[in-house]
Design a protein around this motif. Structure first.
Motif, PDB file in Angstrom:
ATOM      1  N   ALA A   1      -4.784   1.319  -4.115  1.00  0.00           N
ATOM      2  CA  ALA A   1      -3.453   1.924  -4.045  1.00  0.00           C
ATOM      3  C   ALA A   1      -2.883   2.190  -5.427  1.00  0.00           C
ATOM      4  N   THR A   2      -2.252   3.344  -5.568  1.00  0.00           N
ATOM      5  CA  THR A   2      -1.497   3.700  -6.778  1.00  0.00           C
ATOM      6  C   THR A   2      -0.199   4.373  -6.323  1.00  0.00           C
ATOM      7  N   GLN A   3       0.764   4.462  -7.238  1.00  0.00           N
ATOM      8  CA  GLN A   3       2.009   5.146  -6.889  1.00  0.00           C
ATOM      9  C   GLN A   3       1.743   6.601  -6.515  1.00  0.00           C
ATOM     10  N   GLU A   4       0.812   7.232  -7.226  1.00  0.00           N
ATOM     11  CA  GLU A   4       0.512   8.639  -6.964  1.00  0.00           C
ATOM     12  C   GLU A   4      -0.073   8.824  -5.563  1.00  0.00           C
ATOM     13  N   LYS A   5      -0.990   7.931  -5.162  1.00  0.00           N
ATOM     14  CA  LYS A   5      -1.586   8.035  -3.824  1.00  0.00           C
ATOM     15  C   LYS A   5      -0.545   7.802  -2.736  1.00  0.00           C
TER      16      LYS A   5
ATOM     17  N   GLY B   1      -1.674   7.184   6.317  1.00  0.00           N
ATOM     18  CA  GLY B   1      -2.785   6.455   5.702  1.00  0.00           C
ATOM     19  C   GLY B   1      -2.474   4.980   5.534  1.00  0.00           C
ATOM     20  N   ILE B   2      -3.537   4.188   5.448  1.00  0.00           N
ATOM     21  CA  ILE B   2      -3.434   2.760   5.141  1.00  0.00           C
ATOM     22  C   ILE B   2      -4.358   2.483   3.959  1.00  0.00           C
ATOM     23  N   LEU B   3      -3.786   1.979   2.878  1.00  0.00           N
ATOM     24  CA  LEU B   3      -4.525   1.760   1.632  1.00  0.00           C
ATOM     25  C   LEU B   3      -4.720   0.277   1.379  1.00  0.00           C
ATOM     26  N   ASP B   4      -5.918  -0.084   0.907  1.00  0.00           N
ATOM     27  CA  ASP B   4      -6.122  -1.442   0.399  1.00  0.00           C
ATOM     28  C   ASP B   4      -5.437  -1.573  -0.954  1.00  0.00           C
TER      29      ASP B   4
ATOM     30  N   ILE C   1       6.090  -2.723  -3.520  1.00  0.00           N
ATOM     31  CA  ILE C   1       5.024  -2.500  -2.525  1.00  0.00           C
ATOM     32  C   ILE C   1       3.653  -2.799  -3.130  1.00  0.00           C
ATOM     33  N   LEU C   2       3.405  -2.274  -4.333  1.00  0.00           N
ATOM     34  CA  LEU C   2       2.104  -2.465  -4.984  1.00  0.00           C
ATOM     35  C   LEU C   2       1.902  -3.910  -5.436  1.00  0.00           C
ATOM     36  N   GLY C   3       2.994  -4.558  -5.851  1.00  0.00           N
ATOM     37  CA  GLY C   3       2.879  -5.908  -6.386  1.00  0.00           C
ATOM     38  C   GLY C   3       2.733  -6.991  -5.351  1.00  0.00           C
ATOM     39  N   MET C   4       3.209  -6.731  -4.116  1.00  0.00           N
ATOM     40  CA  MET C   4       3.244  -7.806  -3.120  1.00  0.00           C
ATOM     41  C   MET C   4       2.364  -7.574  -1.900  1.00  0.00           C
ATOM     42  N   SER C   5       1.816  -6.387  -1.711  1.00  0.00           N
ATOM     43  CA  SER C   5       1.101  -6.076  -0.472  1.00  0.00           C
ATOM     44  C   SER C   5      -0.401  -6.300  -0.597  1.00  0.00           C
ATOM     45  N   ASP C   6      -1.007  -6.755   0.496  1.00  0.00           N
ATOM     46  CA  ASP C   6      -2.468  -6.790   0.587  1.00  0.00           C
ATOM     47  C   ASP C   6      -2.999  -5.428   1.023  1.00  0.00           C
TER      48      ASP C   6
ATOM     49  N   LEU D   1       1.579  -6.913   4.828  1.00  0.00           N
ATOM     50  CA  LEU D   1       1.362  -5.484   5.003  1.00  0.00           C
ATOM     51  C   LEU D   1       2.602  -4.757   4.514  1.00  0.00           C
ATOM     52  N   GLY D   2       2.477  -3.992   3.452  1.00  0.00           N
ATOM     53  CA  GLY D   2       3.593  -3.190   2.963  1.00  0.00           C
ATOM     54  C   GLY D   2       3.704  -1.901   3.745  1.00  0.00           C
ATOM     55  N   VAL D   3       4.936  -1.455   3.994  1.00  0.00           N
ATOM     56  CA  VAL D   3       5.169  -0.177   4.672  1.00  0.00           C
ATOM     57  C   VAL D   3       5.993   0.693   3.731  1.00  0.00           C
ATOM     58  N   ALA D   4       5.415   1.800   3.304  1.00  0.00           N
ATOM     59  CA  ALA D   4       6.059   2.706   2.351  1.00  0.00           C
ATOM     60  C   ALA D   4       6.337   4.047   3.014  1.00  0.00           C
ATOM     61  N   GLY D   5       7.189   4.823   2.369  1.00  0.00           N
ATOM     62  CA  GLY D   5       7.536   6.143   2.883  1.00  0.00           C
ATOM     63  C   GLY D   5       8.930   6.504   2.438  1.00  0.00           C
ATOM     64  N   LEU D   6       9.255   7.787   2.472  1.00  0.00           N
ATOM     65  CA  LEU D   6      10.576   8.242   2.081  1.00  0.00           C
ATOM     66  C   LEU D   6      11.598   7.867   3.145  1.00  0.00           C
ATOM     67  N   MET D   7      12.889   7.907   2.784  1.00  0.00           N
ATOM     68  CA  MET D   7      13.936   7.676   3.773  1.00  0.00           C
ATOM     69  C   MET D   7      13.806   8.702   4.896  1.00  0.00           C
ATOM     70  N   GLY D   8      13.917   8.220   6.145  1.00  0.00           N
ATOM     71  CA  GLY D   8      13.764   9.103   7.290  1.00  0.00           C
ATOM     72  C   GLY D   8      12.337   9.276   7.748  1.00  0.00           C
ATOM     73  N   SER D   9      11.405   8.511   7.165  1.00  0.00           N
ATOM     74  CA  SER D   9       9.990   8.650   7.515  1.00  0.00           C
ATOM     75  C   SER D   9       9.613   7.928   8.797  1.00  0.00           C
ATOM     76  N   GLY D  10      10.529   7.092   9.325  1.00  0.00           N
ATOM     77  CA  GLY D  10      10.234   6.354  10.559  1.00  0.00           C
ATOM     78  C   GLY D  10       9.876   4.905  10.344  1.00  0.00           C
ATOM     79  N   ARG D  11      10.000   4.419   9.093  1.00  0.00           N
ATOM     80  CA  ARG D  11       9.630   3.029   8.799  1.00  0.00           C
ATOM     81  C   ARG D  11      10.458   2.038   9.612  1.00  0.00           C
ATOM     82  N   SER D  12      11.783   2.159   9.507  1.00  0.00           N
ATOM     83  CA  SER D  12      12.656   1.207  10.199  1.00  0.00           C
ATOM     84  C   SER D  12      12.555   1.362  11.710  1.00  0.00           C
TER      85      SER D  12
END
Length: 512
Positions: free
Chosen positions: A496-500, A489-492, A472-477, A295-306
């Motif tokens: 998923a695209t970089q734009e989305k 959002g959670i994308l399959d 993220i796009l290359g390694m995530s399910d 499961l990849g987790v994306a977001g800008l710095m400060g988005s709450g990921r960590s």
């Protein structure tokens, strides 16, 4: 090309450390007023050469010659200040600012304007303001360093180097902690410097940056120079082949992952910020991770990921609501020890502060969270400890003469491998990787990707945070996207695209 066109000429430089020849007869030239890329795997010798140029290693510690503007330079005593005096400045990957001082105080530290030992603060801050304005750096010059983001701190380091009127500016992984907007700002600064005749040496593991900004690239491998090429004459595949000595057919290896049952189920998790009362670091986040899934987790710095993943690991939010369920069993996980007992491991984003005991050996660092595997009553089986740690270090290709060298003597990439090795030895059911390939070369990245695939194929549930969208796009399910503490959002993988991801990551749209 005439010698006068070169600002730097490196001639037959050899540098040895105990048990290791870091540089082996290095020779190449750097053209004046260009941005010259330097690339290679971790341990290839890049940073060692940069430290010679910056005066960290004086002339009597290496063989060969360095010429600046056609003249041999030999920095001896007080060699770092000699390098600065000659117009060579370096910005390191690891920041070297004083946290409690202001931006202006840091930029002019040791060079404060004034008379008879009295600092002229008006002049100091006026000069600071002028430098920041000249390069469009949106940083208040009286801000305290520790109050700034890591990205803005990096910009202060760059401003400090520029304030020293550098003729040669060395940048070692300058974008590792920058947002996309800050990277754009940096690229604009570098283009300005090139237009003014300043020469830049640019080290990065982000291959796309070489093609974006450099004029030429010198490739290192195993302490030697493979060659120097015009950037326009190579592509990604050729550059990688020069670095690793072989072709890599695909950037992200294709695994045979078959996600199974839900292992980790997070429901409506809300976490209060530990020091800012009333502020929510994570807001009502729900997701699942299956056995054998990444499961990849994306977001800008400060988005709450960590903050999200360190809460799951028991090391962030103590005041929280919602549920964390592992294999159908609710978890409290009020500490890292509890999480480890529940077979959850976390490779943290900040390896130096949270992942390593820098003064200890590779062996001790890998063994530390796994002592129960080697202990027998009140003693440790030293042979078993050494054998298992050595096997894991070899598996991740940690470059060191032996396991007993201290971790602070390793390159950043090799330090990261040690962090990953110690948590893999714990054989977790849930493995959380926060920026696992930051500061790691392309060959080592590929090995880590393969390892992630192998672990997933064995049924490990993996959560991977990354700021690199291709990763993220290359390694995530599937991809969970965060924005201001919320899951937008959670994308399959297929959709998923970089734009989305960017639309979700900036809060422009939500997919809930």
């Amino acid at each position: 090309m005439a010698t006068s066109d070169y600002i730097l000429e490196i001639e037959h430089v050899t540098k040895e450390f105990p048990g290791v020849r870091a540089l082996n007869d290095i020779s190449f030239n750097v053209r004046r007023g260009t941005i010259h890329g330097v690339c290679g795997e971790n341990g290839a010798g890049k940073s060692t050469l940069m430290k010679i140029l910056a005066g960290v290693y004086p002339a009597d510690t290496y063989e060969g010659n360095i010429k600046l503007n056609g003249e041999v330079i030999q920095f001896t005593h007080d060699s770092i200040h000699q390098a600065i005096h000659h117009g060579i400045a370096i910005v390191y990957q690891e920041l070297a600012l004083i946290p409690k001082l202001t931006v202006g105080e840091n930029i002019f530290l040791g060079r404060e304007p004034g008379k008879n030992g009295v600092i002229d603060w008006n002049k100091l801050y006026a000069r600071t303001h002028a430098i920041l304005q000249e390069y469009n750096l949106d940083i208040p010059f009286t801000s305290i360093i520790e109050d700034l983001s890591v990205g803005k701190q990096q910009m202060v380091e760059i401003a400090k180097a520029l304030s020293e009127s550098a003729k040669v500016l060395i940048l070692d992984e300058p974008t590792s902690a920058l947002t996309e907007a800050e990277v754009d700002t940096l690229m604009g600064i570098l283009n300005q410097l090139r237009d003014r005749g300043v020469t830049c040496l640019y080290i990065t593991h982000k291959m796309e940056e070489f093609f974006r900004i450099t004029d030429e690239i010198t490739v290192f491998r195993d302490g030697a120079v493979v060659g120097t090429v015009n950037t326009k004459d190579v592509n990604h595949e050729k550059l990688v082949a020069m670095m690793v000595g072989r072709e890599m057919k695909e950037r992200f290896p294709q695994g045979n992952r078959k996600p199974g049952k839900v292992v980790l189920d997070v429901k409506n998790l809300t976490v209060e910020h530990p020091t800012h009362l009333g502020k929510k670091a994570v807001k009502n986040v729900s997701f699942q991770v299956r056995a054998g899934e990444i499961l990849g987790v994306a977001g800008l710095m400060g988005s709450g990921r960590s903050e999200l993943v360190t809460t799951i690991f028991g090391e962030y939010g103590r005041n929280r609501t919602g549920e964390i369920i592992l294999n159908g069993k609710p978890l409290e996980n009020k500490s890292a020890r509890e999480a480890m007992e529940n077979e959850i491991s976390l490779v943290p984003e900040d390896r130096k502060r949270m992942g390593l005991v820098l003064e200890q050996s590779i062996l001790k660092n890998i063994a530390l969270p796994n002592l129960q595997r080697f202990s027998n009553w009140f003693s440790i089986n030293k042979h078993k400890e050494h054998d298992l740690c050595e096997k894991m270090a070899k598996h991740l290709t940690v470059k060191a003469p032996h396991l007993h060298v201290t971790v602070n003597s390793l390159s950043g990439g090799n330090q990261q491998k040690v962090v990953i090795a110690k948590w893999l030895l714990a054989e977790p059911k849930v493995l959380i990787l926060d920026e696992p390939t930051r500061g790691i070369d392309v060959g080592a990245k590929y090995e880590i990707y393969k390892l992630m695939n192998q672990l997933a194929e064995q049924g490990v549930a993996i959560i991977m945070i990354s700021s690199e969208l291709p990763e993220i796009l290359g390694m995530s399910d599937r991809i969970l996207v965060m924005h201001e503490g919320e899951c937008t959002g959670i994308l399959d993988r297929a959709e998923a695209t970089q734009e989305k991801i960017m639309a979700l990551g900036t809060g422009l749209v939500t997919n809930n």
